[in-house]
Structures are given as C-alpha cells and as structure tokens.
Design a protein around this motif. Structure first.
Motif, short mmCIF file in Angstrom:
data_model
loop_
_atom_site.label_atom_id
_atom_site.label_comp_id
_atom_site.label_asym_id
_atom_site.label_seq_id
_atom_site.Cartn_x
_atom_site.Cartn_y
_atom_site.Cartn_z
N VAL A 22 0.86 -1.19 0.00
CA VAL A 22 0.00 0.00 0.00
C VAL A 22 0.89 1.23 0.00
O VAL A 22 1.75 1.39 0.89
CB VAL A 22 -0.93 0.03 1.22
CG1 VAL A 22 -1.80 1.29 1.20
CG2 VAL A 22 -1.79 -1.22 1.28
N PHE A 34 -7.59 5.99 -6.26
CA PHE A 34 -6.69 4.86 -6.03
C PHE A 34 -6.43 4.13 -7.34
O PHE A 34 -7.21 4.20 -8.29
CB PHE A 34 -7.21 3.92 -4.93
CG PHE A 34 -8.44 3.10 -5.25
CD1 PHE A 34 -8.37 1.99 -6.08
CD2 PHE A 34 -9.66 3.44 -4.67
CE1 PHE A 34 -9.51 1.23 -6.34
CE2 PHE A 34 -10.79 2.69 -4.92
CZ PHE A 34 -10.71 1.58 -5.77
N LEU A 107 -13.55 0.75 -2.83
CA LEU A 107 -12.54 -0.28 -2.59
C LEU A 107 -13.20 -1.65 -2.42
O LEU A 107 -12.69 -2.66 -2.94
CB LEU A 107 -11.75 0.07 -1.32
CG LEU A 107 -10.46 0.86 -1.48
CD1 LEU A 107 -9.89 1.22 -0.10
CD2 LEU A 107 -9.43 0.09 -2.29
N LEU A 199 -1.33 -1.08 -4.18
CA LEU A 199 -2.44 -0.13 -4.15
C LEU A 199 -1.86 1.26 -3.91
O LEU A 199 -1.26 1.51 -2.86
CB LEU A 199 -3.42 -0.48 -3.02
CG LEU A 199 -4.53 0.57 -2.78
CD1 LEU A 199 -5.52 0.58 -3.94
CD2 LEU A 199 -5.26 0.31 -1.46
N LEU A 201 -2.83 5.02 -3.21
CA LEU A 201 -4.03 5.69 -2.68
C LEU A 201 -3.71 7.12 -2.30
O LEU A 201 -2.73 7.39 -1.58
CB LEU A 201 -4.54 4.92 -1.45
CG LEU A 201 -5.67 5.57 -0.64
CD1 LEU A 201 -6.92 5.75 -1.50
CD2 LEU A 201 -6.00 4.70 0.58
N ALA A 214 -7.49 -0.16 3.51
CA ALA A 214 -6.88 -1.06 2.52
C ALA A 214 -6.87 -2.49 3.03
O ALA A 214 -7.16 -3.44 2.28
CB ALA A 214 -5.46 -0.59 2.21
#
Length: 430
Positions: A22, A34, A107, A199, A201, A214
């Motif tokens: 992340v 994202f 998400l 990911l 974000l 997440a």
C-alpha cells in the motif's frame, strides 16, 4: 534552478501480512483516487492462450458478489465514481476516483470483482469475439499495427517459456483466443492476488485510517503469483510489414536505454527530453521543421522487464521515408556528443514542470505512487524528484551520453508500400 521550496505531502509505504503493498499519500481535498496494480499483464498470458489477461479483465466486470453485470455497473455509478484501468504488458490496473465518503464502498466493489467474480459462462464467447474484432481493427490503424509488430520483432517470445511474452497486444492473437476456455481463465485468475500487487491511494485520511481501509478491503485477497518476465531484446533486427494501399511509410525504432533506479536514469530522461520533448527538441526540428519529412515524429522511454528502452516513431511519405530514417539515426548518433547548455536547461526545466503538474491530479499521483512502488521499489516524493533534477549538471549528463550509443543496436520495423534499404542500419532480418 529557481523555484519556491515546497513541503512534500506525507507518503507512506506498507506491506499487508499477505504481501500486498500500500502506497499512500495524504491530500487535503474532498476527493480520493486509487490505482490497484496487479502484476499480471498480457505478457503473462499462457503460451497458446494469448489474450487471456485481456478477456479475463473484461469478464471480471460481468458480475460479482451476487450482482449481475448491470447491477455491478449500477453499484459503481451509484457511488458517482470514475473508473479506469486496463491491461498492459506487465500489469492489470483497476483505477477509481471519487469523493472521499465513497472510498470505502469503491474499494469494496473492486475487491469483490477480484475475489468473488461471477464469470458467467455465456459472456465468454461474446468477450472473445470482441477481442477478435479489436484485433481486426488493428488492420485499420497503421500506427497500432506497427507498434505491435515492433514489439514482436524487438522482444520475441521466449523459447520454451510457459508465458507468451511481449510479442502480442492485450487483445491476444486469433489462435490464442481460439485456445481460451472457461477453465483456463479460472486457473489464470489465481494469479491475481496479493503477491506483487500495489495499491496507490491518495485521500484526505489519517495514515492509519488509510491502512485500515486497505487491509479491510484487500487483506483477504488470495495469495496470487508474481512472476516478472524478463525481456530478451533483439538488437539490430529489421523487419517490414507490407501494405500496398498505405499512403505513408511508418517507422519504429527501438534501442536500449537505462533501467529504473540506475544512477543514469535521470540523465537519460533529460537526454530523451532534449531529443523529443517538444517543439524545441532535436527530432522535431531536424525531421519536421528543417526538412518537412514527417508531420509526426517522437521518441519516448519504455520500461519492460525492469529494463529501459528508447522507442521512436515517425510517419513519412514512401519516397521520403529513407531520408527520415537517416535523419533520426543521425540524431541518435549525435547524442554521445552531448547536449548544449541551452538544451540541458530547457530539458531539465521541462521535466521539473512535468513533475510538479503531474502531481496536481490525485488520479495521476495515485498512478505515480503505484508505479514508484512497483518499478522503483520506493516512493519518490515530489521534493526529492525536484532536488534530484536540480542536482543534475550538464557535465554529468554529457558524461553519461558519451557512452550512450542507441543507434548501433536499434531495431527497425517499417510498415508501408515498400521496404527501406538504408545503408545506415545493417542488421538481422526477421
């Protein structure tokens, strides 16, 4: 280089227990963005099933978590979010942006697409037929057809590999699409997991809240598989695709560059900007402005298999195509002589501006976070990038260029009514 000091926004890089990375940056705005990058692209298509990743990415959105295709689309639309993404040679991306209040829901929907897709069998023939239509459409787009052919020549399929490699577009090949089965795509989906996935974000959240979101959405994603596919560059190769009806001859050149993370990465970026970074660039002036050889000419960096490559394109008349090629190669050959002070200042300023403006959009910044984590293994802040550019010197860039010789290893692919026979580039015909 003049400029006001900027305070970099906080950036964080975490790894979930299952392996998913992340990359988060806080942005004081009412929106979020994202970019979920799963390291499965068209190069990972099983040999003989070219098109698997492209078709599967479409199939995933034909329903999930008990919702049919229409209901799933309505669920995204009800959140008022913008969706993007797609399949590239090395990854499949799922990008969403919207208002921060809808981040959790967005998400969750993307996670359900990956973990609980419906994959209705009746849709598979429809999607493979659409992929065939996309391949047929390539025949009407010389530039896209040339790009596909150039990749096939420069990066041929690895012998004996279970992966198809870089030689085909995401839509696959006609024979590969014929080889797709529901069972094969279900097996391919097992690759889409936490391993190697990033990911990126951007949102106005406390870092811990971002990490918790997440983890809640993607922490149960299957393990997946991360298999980087190396490139085998066929330097010096030449190929021509005949098109008797074409009014132009399209040229594509591919040459070695600098891998991401290498100390010469930024000097190479400056050199490419001087070569093809706008109306003052060398290619634009030499090919278009001074000689009128081609309306469109460009060069840009390409990253494949952890390596950097220089990719150049031009479209000219058949009669002037040989001269166009000679001029492009002459500019390649001139690079080791170095940049002038004016070229260096202009290119560095252009890169600095692109860094700043590229960070203004949350969507672009989320993409950059993902790219940094996946390609560079860390987050490069805007301040760091600007400082690195400021630290470059003309002498340093020219020292790198003195040993950079893209012309001698360039691969040439042409598409048009007749092949070229330039004395400037000898190589292996494929």
């Amino acid at each position: 280089m003049p400029g006001r000091p900027v305070t970099p926004p906080p950036a964080h890089l975490w790894t979930l227990p299952g392996g998913l990375t992340v990359a988060f940056e806080r942005r004081r705005s009412p929106g979020f963005a994202f970019d979920l990058r799963v390291p499965v692209g068209s190069a990972h298509d099983p040999a003989g099933q070219e098109g698997a990743s492209g078709v599967l990415e479409e199939w995933l959105f034909k329903g999930a978590a008990g919702l049919d295709a229409r209901a799933l689309q309505d669920a995204f639309d009800d959140l008022g979010v913008r969706r993007g993404g797609g399949v590239s040679p090395e990854a499949t991306r799922f990008s969403v942006s919207g208002l921060t209040r809808d981040l959790r829901g967005a998400l969750a929907l993307v996670a359900e697409v990956l973990t609980d897709p419906a994959l209705p069998p009746a849709e598979l023939p429809v999607l493979t037929d659409l992929a065939r239509q996309d391949l047929e459409g390539l025949q009407d787009s010389p530039a896209d057809l040339l790009a596909t052919r150039a990749r096939e020549v420069a990066f041929p399929p690895p012998a004996g590999s279970r992966f198809a490699g870089f030689a085909h577009p995401p839509s696959g090949t006609l024979s590969g699409l014929d080889g797709l089965t529901a069972a094969g795509l279900h097996a391919h989906l097992q690759r889409y997991g936490q391993a190697g996935t990033v990911l990126g974000l951007v949102a106005d959240l406390e870092p811990q809240a971002a990490l918790d979101l997440a983890h809640a959405a993607l922490g149960d994603l299957r393990p997946g598989q991360h298999d980087p596919i190396p490139t085998v560059f066929q330097g010096g190769a030449r190929a021509h695709t005949p098109d008797a009806t074409a009014e132009q001859t399209h040229l594509s050149l591919t040459a070695p560059g600098v891998p991401p993370g290498h100390p010469d990465w930024l000097p190479w970026q400056v050199a490419l900007t001087a070569l093809s970074g706008g109306s003052a660039s060398r290619l634009f002036h030499a090919v278009r402005e001074e000689r009128g050889l081609a309306y469109a000419v460009s060069a840009s960096p390409v990253i494949l298999g952890g390596q950097g490559f220089l990719s150049a394109y031009a479209g000219s008349t058949p009669d002037r195509a040989p001269e166009t090629l000679d001029v492009i190669l002459a500019e390649f050959t001139r690079l080791p002589q170095g940049l002038t002070p004016a070229e260096f200042d202009r290119a560095r300023a252009g890169l600095a501006a692109s860094v700043v403006f590229g960070a203004e959009s949350p969507r672009a910044r989320a993409h950059a976070l993902t790219r940094d984590a996946a390609v560079f293994g860390r987050i490069r802040s805007i301040a760091e990038l600007r400082a690195s550019l400021n630290a470059l010197t003309l002498e340093g860039v020219n020292r790198f260029l003195a040993g950079y010789d893209p012309a001698s290893q360039a691969t040439l692919v042409t598409l048009g009514p007749r092949p070229l026979a330039p004395a400037a580039l000898q190589g292996t015909h494929v």
